[in-house]
Design a protein around this motif. Structure first.
Motif, PDB file in Angstrom:
ATOM      1  N   MET A  82       7.571   7.062 -13.742  1.00 22.48           N
ATOM      2  CA  MET A  82       7.572   6.129 -14.872  1.00 22.48           C
ATOM      3  C   MET A  82       8.870   5.349 -14.981  1.00 22.48           C
ATOM      4  SD  MET A  82       5.630   8.222 -17.870  1.00 22.48           S
ATOM      5  CE  MET A  82       6.247   9.818 -17.386  1.00 22.48           C
ATOM      6  N   GLY A  83       8.761   4.060 -15.143  1.00 22.96           N
ATOM      7  CA  GLY A  83       9.924   3.232 -15.424  1.00 22.96           C
ATOM      8  C   GLY A  83      10.554   2.595 -14.202  1.00 22.96           C
ATOM      9  N   PRO A 133      11.636  -8.249 -22.316  1.00 25.92           N
ATOM     10  CA  PRO A 133      11.335  -8.212 -23.756  1.00 25.92           C
ATOM     11  C   PRO A 133      11.746  -9.486 -24.508  1.00 25.92           C
ATOM     12  CG  PRO A 133      12.202  -6.111 -23.041  1.00 25.92           C
ATOM     13  CD  PRO A 133      12.407  -7.051 -21.893  1.00 25.92           C
ATOM     14  N   LEU A 183      11.751  -1.175 -21.145  1.00 18.24           N
ATOM     15  CA  LEU A 183      12.502   0.009 -20.744  1.00 18.24           C
ATOM     16  C   LEU A 183      12.121   1.204 -21.600  1.00 18.24           C
ATOM     17  CD1 LEU A 183      15.977  -1.716 -20.403  1.00 18.24           C
ATOM     18  CD2 LEU A 183      14.459  -1.048 -18.562  1.00 18.24           C
ATOM     19  N   ASP A 184      11.421   0.935 -22.696  1.00 22.91           N
ATOM     20  CA  ASP A 184      11.071   1.979 -23.648  1.00 22.91           C
ATOM     21  C   ASP A 184       9.575   2.039 -23.835  1.00 22.91           C
ATOM     22  OD1 ASP A 184      13.280   3.344 -25.071  1.00 22.91           O
ATOM     23  OD2 ASP A 184      13.981   1.282 -25.218  1.00 22.91           O
ATOM     24  N   PHE A 185       9.096   3.238 -24.063  1.00 22.27           N
ATOM     25  CA  PHE A 185       7.668   3.378 -24.318  1.00 22.27           C
ATOM     26  C   PHE A 185       7.401   3.242 -25.819  1.00 22.27           C
ATOM     27  CE2 PHE A 185       3.761   5.793 -24.976  1.00 22.27           C
ATOM     28  CZ  PHE A 185       2.976   5.275 -23.974  1.00 22.27           C
ATOM     29  N   TYR A 186       8.292   3.801 -26.592  1.00 24.11           N
ATOM     30  CA  TYR A 186       8.084   3.831 -28.035  1.00 24.11           C
ATOM     31  C   TYR A 186       8.937   2.760 -28.695  1.00 24.11           C
ATOM     32  CZ  TYR A 186       5.702   8.239 -27.353  1.00 24.11           C
ATOM     33  OH  TYR A 186       4.835   9.205 -26.962  1.00 24.11           O
ATOM     34  N   GLU A 187       8.374   2.025 -29.591  1.00 22.60           N
ATOM     35  CA  GLU A 187       9.148   0.980 -30.267  1.00 22.60           C
ATOM     36  C   GLU A 187       9.085   1.141 -31.775  1.00 22.60           C
ATOM     37  OE1 GLU A 187       7.658  -2.550 -28.545  1.00 22.60           O
ATOM     38  OE2 GLU A 187       8.940  -2.373 -26.774  1.00 22.60           O
ATOM     39  N   GLU A 188       9.917   0.358 -32.421  1.00 14.97           N
ATOM     40  CA  GLU A 188      10.102   0.557 -33.856  1.00 14.97           C
ATOM     41  C   GLU A 188       9.579  -0.630 -34.668  1.00 14.97           C
ATOM     42  OE1 GLU A 188      11.567   3.674 -34.156  1.00 14.97           O
ATOM     43  OE2 GLU A 188      11.843   3.732 -32.002  1.00 14.97           O
ATOM     44  N   GLU A 189      10.171  -0.832 -35.814  1.00 12.10           N
ATOM     45  CA  GLU A 189       9.784  -1.795 -36.857  1.00 12.10           C
ATOM     46  C   GLU A 189       9.489  -3.228 -36.383  1.00 12.10           C
ATOM     47  OE1 GLU A 189      13.845  -1.520 -38.765  1.00 12.10           O
ATOM     48  OE2 GLU A 189      13.922  -1.123 -36.623  1.00 12.10           O
ATOM     49  N   GLU A 190       9.047  -4.045 -37.266  1.00 13.65           N
ATOM     50  CA  GLU A 190       8.766  -5.479 -37.036  1.00 13.65           C
ATOM     51  C   GLU A 190       7.697  -5.688 -35.979  1.00 13.65           C
ATOM     52  OE1 GLU A 190      12.413  -8.193 -36.776  1.00 13.65           O
ATOM     53  OE2 GLU A 190      13.226  -6.214 -36.341  1.00 13.65           O
ATOM     54  N   LYS A 191       7.050  -4.604 -35.575  1.00 14.18           N
ATOM     55  CA  LYS A 191       6.226  -4.621 -34.385  1.00 14.18           C
ATOM     56  C   LYS A 191       5.189  -5.745 -34.350  1.00 14.18           C
ATOM     57  CE  LYS A 191       5.466  -0.479 -33.310  1.00 14.18           C
ATOM     58  NZ  LYS A 191       4.946   0.881 -33.120  1.00 14.18           N
ATOM     59  N   MET A 208       5.861  -0.698 -17.711  1.00 18.56           N
ATOM     60  CA  MET A 208       7.271  -0.358 -17.547  1.00 18.56           C
ATOM     61  C   MET A 208       7.798  -0.472 -16.116  1.00 18.56           C
ATOM     62  SD  MET A 208       7.483   2.882 -20.158  1.00 18.56           S
ATOM     63  CE  MET A 208       9.269   2.946 -20.062  1.00 18.56           C
ATOM     64  N   GLN A 239      -1.848   4.008 -31.515  1.00 11.92           N
ATOM     65  CA  GLN A 239      -2.454   5.287 -31.133  1.00 11.92           C
ATOM     66  C   GLN A 239      -3.619   5.007 -30.179  1.00 11.92           C
ATOM     67  OE1 GLN A 239      -2.024   8.755 -32.001  1.00 11.92           O
ATOM     68  NE2 GLN A 239      -0.015   8.294 -32.865  1.00 11.92           N
ATOM     69  N   ILE A 240      -3.679   5.774 -29.109  1.00  9.33           N
ATOM     70  CA  ILE A 240      -4.792   5.664 -28.166  1.00  9.33           C
ATOM     71  C   ILE A 240      -5.952   6.441 -28.758  1.00  9.33           C
ATOM     72  CG2 ILE A 240      -5.589   6.284 -25.856  1.00  9.33           C
ATOM     73  CD1 ILE A 240      -2.729   5.861 -24.864  1.00  9.33           C
TER      74      ILE A 240
ATOM     75  N   PRO B  85      14.136   5.186 -18.268  1.00 10.15           N
ATOM     76  CA  PRO B  85      12.856   5.106 -18.987  1.00 10.15           C
ATOM     77  C   PRO B  85      12.098   6.421 -18.956  1.00 10.15           C
ATOM     78  CG  PRO B  85      13.175   3.178 -17.576  1.00 10.15           C
ATOM     79  CD  PRO B  85      14.244   4.161 -17.201  1.00 10.15           C
ATOM     80  N   SER B  86      12.085   7.074 -17.799  1.00 11.21           N
ATOM     81  CA  SER B  86      11.327   8.309 -17.671  1.00 11.21           C
ATOM     82  C   SER B  86      11.890   9.402 -18.586  1.00 11.21           C
ATOM     83  CB  SER B  86      11.339   8.759 -16.210  1.00 11.21           C
ATOM     84  OG  SER B  86      10.482   9.847 -16.004  1.00 11.21           O
ATOM     85  N   SER B  88      13.666   8.884 -21.249  1.00 13.74           N
ATOM     86  CA  SER B  88      13.609   8.484 -22.662  1.00 13.74           C
ATOM     87  C   SER B  88      12.226   8.748 -23.262  1.00 13.74           C
ATOM     88  CB  SER B  88      14.054   7.031 -22.860  1.00 13.74           C
ATOM     89  OG  SER B  88      13.080   6.139 -22.422  1.00 13.74           O
ATOM     90  N   ILE B  89      11.179   8.585 -22.461  1.00 17.42           N
ATOM     91  CA  ILE B  89       9.825   8.924 -22.942  1.00 17.42           C
ATOM     92  C   ILE B  89       9.772  10.421 -23.243  1.00 17.42           C
ATOM     93  CG2 ILE B  89       7.394   9.125 -22.274  1.00 17.42           C
ATOM     94  CD1 ILE B  89       7.810   6.578 -20.562  1.00 17.42           C
ATOM     95  N   HIS B  92      11.881  11.305 -26.388  1.00 11.87           N
ATOM     96  CA  HIS B  92      11.219  10.877 -27.619  1.00 11.87           C
ATOM     97  C   HIS B  92      10.179  11.926 -28.053  1.00 11.87           C
ATOM     98  CE1 HIS B  92      10.286   7.430 -30.302  1.00 11.87           C
ATOM     99  NE2 HIS B  92       9.234   8.187 -30.513  1.00 11.87           N
ATOM    100  N   ILE B 142      17.193  -2.650 -25.675  1.00  5.88           N
ATOM    101  CA  ILE B 142      16.544  -3.834 -26.234  1.00  5.88           C
ATOM    102  C   ILE B 142      15.402  -3.352 -27.104  1.00  5.88           C
ATOM    103  CG2 ILE B 142      15.390  -6.019 -25.734  1.00  5.88           C
ATOM    104  CD1 ILE B 142      16.825  -6.115 -23.100  1.00  5.88           C
ATOM    105  N   VAL B 143      15.559  -3.503 -28.420  1.00  2.00           N
ATOM    106  CA  VAL B 143      14.521  -3.073 -29.350  1.00  2.00           C
ATOM    107  C   VAL B 143      13.841  -4.325 -29.876  1.00  2.00           C
ATOM    108  CG1 VAL B 143      14.029  -1.819 -31.470  1.00  2.00           C
ATOM    109  CG2 VAL B 143      15.819  -0.995 -29.934  1.00  2.00           C
ATOM    110  N   LEU B 144      12.598  -4.530 -29.469  1.00  2.00           N
ATOM    111  CA  LEU B 144      11.836  -5.707 -29.883  1.00  2.00           C
ATOM    112  C   LEU B 144      12.586  -7.009 -29.633  1.00  2.00           C
ATOM    113  CD1 LEU B 144      10.525  -4.157 -33.190  1.00  2.00           C
ATOM    114  CD2 LEU B 144       9.207  -4.487 -31.118  1.00  2.00           C
ATOM    115  N   GLY B 145      13.191  -7.088 -28.455  1.00  2.00           N
ATOM    116  CA  GLY B 145      13.838  -8.336 -28.058  1.00  2.00           C
ATOM    117  C   GLY B 145      15.277  -8.473 -28.551  1.00  2.00           C
TER     118      GLY B 145
END
Lengths: 269, 269
Positions: A82-83, A133, A183-191, A208, A239-240, B85-86, B88-89, B92, B142-145
């Motif tokens: 991954m990544g 991104p 670079l990240d699988f999980y993201e935060e706010e403002e999505k 990724m 969510q899947i 990335p690997s 960090s998943i 998390h 990079i969080v949401l750009g």
């Protein structure tokens, strides 16, 4: 160089006869999961009528747990984890493997899973270009402390050929679109607002690995494509929600598409 | 949230009783290779006298091929693959696992391999801070750009405690130093001059996960350390020249050191 050791494949030019082992490879298919790449190799065995698809198949990289590799006739299937870093280590060694094996006219296809943007789950996205991104078609690499920017365009004729294959199969929706590589699988706010602007920028899925995959294949002159199924529509949440069986069928779609493509190509030789 | 699915562990809060399964965890040890983390779990089984170290041990994440996880008393061992990335998943989902399990007072240690700079092969480096390829102790995300910069300092008291353990074992050289975290395994030209300036900046080894490991543990308030053996001295070239058996013994050094540390800690309770 006396000997070139492909450390993460557990292969070396002094211990393995690369041209004999790999000289006939024309298609390299790569994907994150070792289990899935084994299943793909078994599927291709059946499709190309080269044996029993239910039979076990030997992992060429059995001496290491970093990557798994399977060969079926002209098709090489390799897992990449991954990544970006994980796939880039694999690609670096793959490019050396193809060079030492004197392979010619090779097509490299990443078959993977992704999050969709504005796509019904199960749709397949063939990447036109991989974007970062910030939605730019660039892969930024730091080489010895200096930034180098590389193009992430993919082969448009190959992408068109793959879409044509999907139309002939006629079982699932396939589009050509931009793919965002994170670079990240999980993201935060403002999505939601961010994802909507990504959709407006022509981005249809998120994964990724595509950026470095496109960049390294470009530098090496390898014809390349990225074919990913979308497991969910990120505009509907993260969510899947599909059942296990549905997800398993989704994950087979890129395999089916690329299997059909390889069969078609080989029948035209 | 109704249910939290830790997708890449194949664990979920509705299907698994986290506090019962993991509530007693005090030490989490992570490393790239699943085989090595299994060997570590078996080694710890013997060290803590919790069973036969030669016996097979169940992989808690057997339903997925992304990561492998083993639990031995208060010790959880998890593989994280290669690159930022690997890991960090994995981190998390680990942080969510510890939260759902209501774990307290947890120490997280990455035990891995690395390239050394100016260190005899086989030396162990305990990371003071992780630096990027520009030698800065920062992890840029990079969080949401948008770019966010995080600190990559590690717990200095814990690092000192680990060095003390190594002195008590008295079998191999261990130092505290800065660790450079790269996105690439293979690098190009100008190498020697760059590596020499890295050495002058206090950098003693290079690997591919410490920056995000330090950053995420910091954010989550987890006490963390990075303990990596150096497989070669990059100032002498980039081919790993030690024999297989020697490399196997090198790779056991971080395990031995952390095993000793855990035993010592538990005996002080």
């Amino acid at each position: 160089m006396k000997e070139d050791i492909l450390y993460h494949f557990d292969l070396g030019t002094n211990t393995h006869d690369f041209p004999t082992l790999f000289g006939d490879v024309k298609f390299v298919c790569v994907g994150g999961s070792p289990w899935r790449m084994k299943a793909f190799a078994q599927y291709i065995t059946g499709e190309l009528k080269l044996g029993d698809p239910k039979e076990d198949i030997a992992n060429i990289c059995a001496g290491t747990d970093r990557y798994a590799m399977y060969k079926v006739g002209p098709v090489l299937a390799i897992s990449h984890g991954m990544g970006i870093p994980s796939i880039s280590i694999m690609l670096h060694e793959l490019i050396k493997l193809l060079y030492h094996s004197k392979c010619t006219d090779v097509t490299v296809i990443r078959i993977g899973t992704s999050g969709g943007i504005g796509m019904d789950p199960g749709s397949v996205v063939i990447t036109s270009q991989s974007v970062n991104p910030c939605f730019k078609p660039e892969f930024e690499q730091i080489v010895l402390g200096k930034t180098v920017i590389r193009s992430t365009e993919l082969d448009s004729a190959l992408a068109q050929e793959l879409v044509q294959c999907s139309q002939e199969i006629n079982e699932f929706n396939t589009v050509i679109g931009r793919t965002m590589c994170t670079l990240d699988f999980y993201e935060e706010e403002e999505k939601m607002q961010y994802l909507k602007s990504a959709y407006e920028a022509g981005i249809r899925n998120i994964e990724m690995e595509s950026s470095v995959f496109a960049a390294m294949c470009n530098i090496s002159g390898l014809r390349a494509a990225v074919v990913c199924v979308t497991l969910l529509n990120r505009l509907d949440g993260d969510q899947i929600s599909s059942s296990h069986d549905v997800l398993v069928e989704y994950q087979q779609r890129p395999q089916k598409l690329v299997g059909y493509f390889i069969k078609k190509r080989l029948s035209q030789v």
